[in-house]
Design an enzyme around this catalytic site. Structure first.
Site, PDB file in Angstrom:
ATOM      1  N   TRP A   1      49.921  49.019  51.464  1.00  0.00           N
ATOM      2  CA  TRP A   1      49.631  47.873  50.596  1.00  0.00           C
ATOM      3  C   TRP A   1      49.139  46.709  51.447  1.00  0.00           C
ATOM      4  O   TRP A   1      49.262  46.713  52.670  1.00  0.00           O
ATOM      5  CB  TRP A   1      50.812  47.503  49.697  1.00  0.00           C
TER       6      TRP A   1
ATOM      7  N   HIS B   1      37.351  31.655  42.083  1.00  0.00           N
ATOM      8  CA  HIS B   1      35.943  31.924  41.759  1.00  0.00           C
ATOM      9  C   HIS B   1      35.304  32.745  42.877  1.00  0.00           C
ATOM     10  O   HIS B   1      34.402  32.296  43.569  1.00  0.00           O
ATOM     11  CB  HIS B   1      35.208  30.610  41.482  1.00  0.00           C
TER      12      HIS B   1
ATOM     13  N   ASP C   1      34.745  32.477  34.426  1.00  0.00           N
ATOM     14  CA  ASP C   1      34.869  31.017  34.402  1.00  0.00           C
ATOM     15  C   ASP C   1      35.484  30.593  33.072  1.00  0.00           C
ATOM     16  O   ASP C   1      34.913  30.861  32.005  1.00  0.00           O
ATOM     17  CB  ASP C   1      33.491  30.339  34.496  1.00  0.00           C
TER      18      ASP C   1
ATOM     19  N   HIS D   1      37.595  24.972  33.848  1.00  0.00           N
ATOM     20  CA  HIS D   1      36.941  24.888  35.159  1.00  0.00           C
ATOM     21  C   HIS D   1      36.123  23.601  35.289  1.00  0.00           C
ATOM     22  O   HIS D   1      35.950  23.077  36.392  1.00  0.00           O
ATOM     23  CB  HIS D   1      36.040  26.111  35.331  1.00  0.00           C
TER      24      HIS D   1
HETATM   25 MN    MN Z   1      32.959  30.234  38.836  1.00  0.00          MN
END
Ligand code: MN
Length: 268
Positions: free
Chosen positions: A69, A77, A83, A87
């Site tokens: 892992w 982003h 989005d 934002h």
């Molecule tokens: Mn973005």
């Protein structure tokens, strides 16, 4: 007990049958995340996003003999991502504007794909116009309400991050929507959001538009979403595909990397 599958195939059974039987194709519109994933660069006076980083915790070794892992870190982003309206400052006071509060049914919607690949090959600052969408509608029908408008540019085929970001002293040179197109898509076509293949939904030079970053300002101000850094848009039909786009459920998240899947029916 009744067996609903036996008595009535049902919508979900039909869908699953299409997927497992091969009638419905699942197309992955997601870029692979790794340390080389291009990260958006803002003007130097502004805050900057972390790039994607990955550090091994263990790999079947003394740190964890049975376990592989990793720890990962990145900005919200990064890579192919979602989005959310929160934002942008224009969407900051809307209800249900963050990754944890957007109603989940909004993460399933159909897509209209406008092919601008030839235009973007000629001009990296190419802007998709209302006229071009109207020309698309002449062939494929009106953009249905609650659809994603996806701008295919083949920009995601640029495997070198320098070419992909395409920065110079004047900023980024990447294609995106014309500033007149964005309000038209919202008011006249009621789209759910705008997606493309470059690092942001707005064009690279969009800070210089009359309204800077119109896709962010107007889409998010009206509760619509963005899907930048998509890939494989050349594998979608112009209309009729179904996108599945759930971001991570980050509390008050402004977005997150997302695995974008498209369900595509064979074309008649
Ligand atoms: Mn973005």
């Amino acid at each position: 007990m009744t067996n609903p599958e036996k008595n009535n195939p049902g919508l979900l059974s039909s869908l699953l049958g299409g997927i497992t039987g091969g009638g419905i194709q699942v197309v992955d519109l997601t870029m692979t995340l790794d340390q080389k994933s291009p990260t958006i660069v803002l003007p130097p006076e502004l805050g900057q996003s972390w790039p994607f980083r990955m550090e091994e915790i263990s790999r079947y070794d003394h740190r964890g003999p049975a376990i592989y892992w990793n720890n990962i870190s990145c900005g919200e982003h990064t890579g192919t991502h979602f989005d959310a309206p929160i934002h942008w400052i224009s969407g900051k006071d809307l209800p249900n504007n963050a990754t944890d509060t957007i109603p989940p049914e909004m993460f399933i919607a159909q897509a209209c794909v406008i092919d601008c690949s030839a235009d973007a090959a000629e001009d990296p600052d190419y802007l998709l116009t209302i006229e071009q969408v109207e020309a698309w509608e002449e062939k494929h029908g009106r953009v249905p309400p609650r659809s994603w408008l996806l701008m295919r540019t083949d920009w995601s085929l640029k495997s070198n991050p320098v070419d992909y970001l395409n920065l110079d002293a004047a900023g980024a040179h990447t294609p995106g929507p014309h500033e007149d197109l964005v309000p038209w898509l919202i008011d006249e076509r009621d789209v759910i959001g705008f997606g493309g293949e470059a690092v942001g939904t707005d064009a690279g030079q969009a800070q210089h538009f009359n309204l800077p970053y119109p896709c962010h300002h107007l889409m998010h101000g009206r509760g619509r979403f963005g899907l930048p850094a998509l890939t494989n848009l050349d594998k979608l039909p112009p209309s009729g595909s179904l996108l599945i786009t759930p971001p991570l459920k980050i509390r008050q998240g402004s977005g997150s990397p997302v695995r974008v899947l498209a369900l595509v029916e064979p074309q008649a």
